[in-house]
Design an enzyme around this catalytic site. Structure first.
Site, short mmCIF file in Angstrom:
data_model
loop_
_atom_site.label_atom_id
_atom_site.label_comp_id
_atom_site.label_asym_id
_atom_site.label_seq_id
_atom_site.Cartn_x
_atom_site.Cartn_y
_atom_site.Cartn_z
CD GLU A 102 71.22 113.90 29.16
OE1 GLU A 102 70.98 115.12 28.91
OE2 GLU A 102 72.03 113.22 29.81
CB CYS A 115 75.51 104.52 25.89
SG CYS A 115 75.59 104.75 27.76
CB CYS A 122 69.95 106.49 39.23
SG CYS A 122 70.81 105.04 39.31
CB CYS A 126 77.49 106.01 42.23
SG CYS A 126 76.62 104.24 42.24
CB CYS A 129 77.15 108.58 39.33
SG CYS A 129 76.10 108.34 37.79
CB CYS A 347 80.86 106.97 32.01
SG CYS A 347 81.03 105.48 31.17
N1 SAH Z 1 73.78 101.83 37.12
C1 SAH Z 1 74.60 101.09 36.12
C2 SAH Z 1 74.51 101.56 34.66
C3 SAH Z 1 75.02 103.28 34.74
S1 SAH Z 1 76.52 103.86 34.92
C4 SAH Z 1 75.97 100.48 36.53
O1 SAH Z 1 76.34 101.17 37.87
O2 SAH Z 1 76.63 100.07 36.15
C5 SAH Z 1 77.42 103.44 33.75
C6 SAH Z 1 79.03 103.29 34.22
O3 SAH Z 1 79.22 104.81 34.38
C7 SAH Z 1 79.32 102.39 35.35
O4 SAH Z 1 80.22 101.65 35.41
C8 SAH Z 1 79.54 103.88 36.52
O5 SAH Z 1 80.22 103.47 37.54
C9 SAH Z 1 80.21 104.80 35.66
N2 SAH Z 1 80.34 105.81 36.28
C10 SAH Z 1 79.51 106.86 36.76
N3 SAH Z 1 79.81 108.06 37.00
C11 SAH Z 1 81.12 108.30 36.51
C12 SAH Z 1 82.13 109.27 36.38
N4 SAH Z 1 81.54 110.57 36.92
N5 SAH Z 1 83.08 109.08 35.77
C13 SAH Z 1 83.46 107.87 35.10
N6 SAH Z 1 82.38 106.67 35.32
C14 SAH Z 1 81.28 107.12 35.57
#
Ligand code: SAH
Length: 354
Positions: A102, A115, A122, A126, A129, A347
């Site tokens: 996406e 974006c 991935c 995390c 996420c 995000c």
């Molecule tokens: N892997 C990379 C880029 C993808 S995530 C990274 O970690 O930076 C993009 C951003 O979204 C990151 O800062 C991540 O921590 C944040 N993120 C992930 N899940 C989220 C959520 N449920 N709510 C808000 N931000 C989130």
């Protein structure tokens, strides 16, 4: 049967966009043609966005047929496009092997930001996420990253009457775990033979892979860096981002010190404040201590819930404490509101749900 034969043929053919300009020039020489043809084809592929060889109208029909025999153009296909009530656009993008990623267009009053995804799924874990739950299926190729940008640029022109202004690698995947392809894609996006965008308008966001941050600094890259920190206390960070165990904060900080010494670029930290996880004074104090070696910006991101309520956005009192303490320590703070929540485009919500 005929589909099977077609598939077999397609498999044997090479993805033409895996070839460099020099490769293309050499290919034409090997076919008894002029090296200059390679430049023409390169321009069609990376600047004029040809989807099929028949688009390449300054080549003879014979040359186009010959290319068709040897190569394929694995162009992405926007399978589904959704528009949020706040103007955000989400594309579900189908890749040549049927997998889907996406990408999102985020419009503001003055900007259109793309974006984009760098991996299918991935490799990191995390816990907050949605993409992490998909696991990593494969890395995206440079052309698949490039195509996402082109698709969003078109949508920006169509819906907002302006070209794309910024790109963030904050879609699916960890860009530094697909470093070479991300770099190649950025090269095409920024070169005059590609889209000619300034690298200063591109931000690569990473969960923090120290070795790769060092490499990026040594490679003299010109784009910006954002680090998804979320906690500057090892124990807390490991509990929400388990890979932190392998890349502890001390190593991450060392790598960032190296990055700053080479680039002199301000570092942005992405940070969500969760209730009961990182909402205390000791958490913000640790953050200040972590950032203090370089000019920094902390982007406080609104949490986008992905499921069962295990994680809850902290209350405004905690957020205000963060803002006050960070500002008192000369750290720039921005509070980022979610965009595109109603279509799961915010995000951490990208998970191929539809
Ligand atoms: N892997 C990379 C880029 C993808 S995530 C990274 O970690 O930076 C993009 C951003 O979204 C990151 O800062 C991540 O921590 C944040 N993120 C992930 N899940 C989220 C959520 N449920 N709510 C808000 N931000 C989130």
């Amino acid at each position: 049967m005929s589909t099977f034969v077609n598939n077999m043929e397609t498999k044997k053919k090479k993805d033409i966009r895996a070839l460099s300009k020099d490769d293309l020039r050499a290919f034409f020489v090997s076919q008894g043609d002029k090296p200059f043809r390679g430049n023409q084809v390169y321009e069609w592929l990376w600047n004029k966005g040809a989807h099929v060889f028949d688009d390449m109208t300054n080549l003879s029909i014979d040359t186009r047929n010959m290319l068709q025999e040897h190569f394929v153009i694995n162009h992405i296909k926007v399978d589904q496009m959704q528009r949020s009530s706040d103007g955000t656009v989400k594309n579900a993008v189908r890749l040549h092997d049927g997998l889907i990623v996406e990408s999102v267009l985020i419009p503001t009053a003055s900007r259109s930001t793309a974006c984009v995804s760098s991996q299918v799924g991935c490799s990191l874990d995390c816990r907050f996420c949605a993409t992490a739950r998909l696991k990593r299926m494969r890395n995206l190729n440079p052309d698949e990253i490039f195509d996402q940008v082109v698709a969003i640029d078109k949508e920006s022109r169509l819906y907002f009457d302006r070209p794309l202004s910024n790109i963030v690698f904050m879609g699916m995947g960890e860009p530094l775990m697909n470093y070479n392809n991300v770099l190649k894609a950025i090269d095409k996006i920024t070169s005059d033979e590609g889209l000619g965008m300034s690298p200063k308008r591109i931000t690569v966001s990473t969960s923090g892979v120290p070795k790769m941050i060092r490499k990026m600094a040594d490679d003299n890259v010109k784009f910006k860096l954002a680090v998804s920190l979320h906690s500057a206390i090892n124990e807390v960070r490991t509990s929400i981002m388990p890979f932190n165990k392998n890349f502890p904060l001390e190593d991450l900080r060392d790598a960032l010190v190296h990055w700053y010494s080479k680039t002199k670029n301000r570092i942005t930290y992405e940070y969500v404040v969760w209730e009961g996880i990182n909402d205390k004074r000791k958490d913000v104090d640790a953050l200040v201590k972590f950032c203090n070696f370089a000019p920094s910006k902390v982007n406080l991101i609104e949490y986008n819930p992905i499921d069962d309520g295990e994680f809850q956005q902290a209350n405004s009192e905690a957020l205000n404490m963060y803002i006050k303490v960070l500002e008192a320590n000369n750290i720039t703070v921005t509070v980022r509101r979610s965009r595109g929540k109603d279509i799961d485009a915010a995000c951490g919500q990208l998970a191929n749900k539809s």
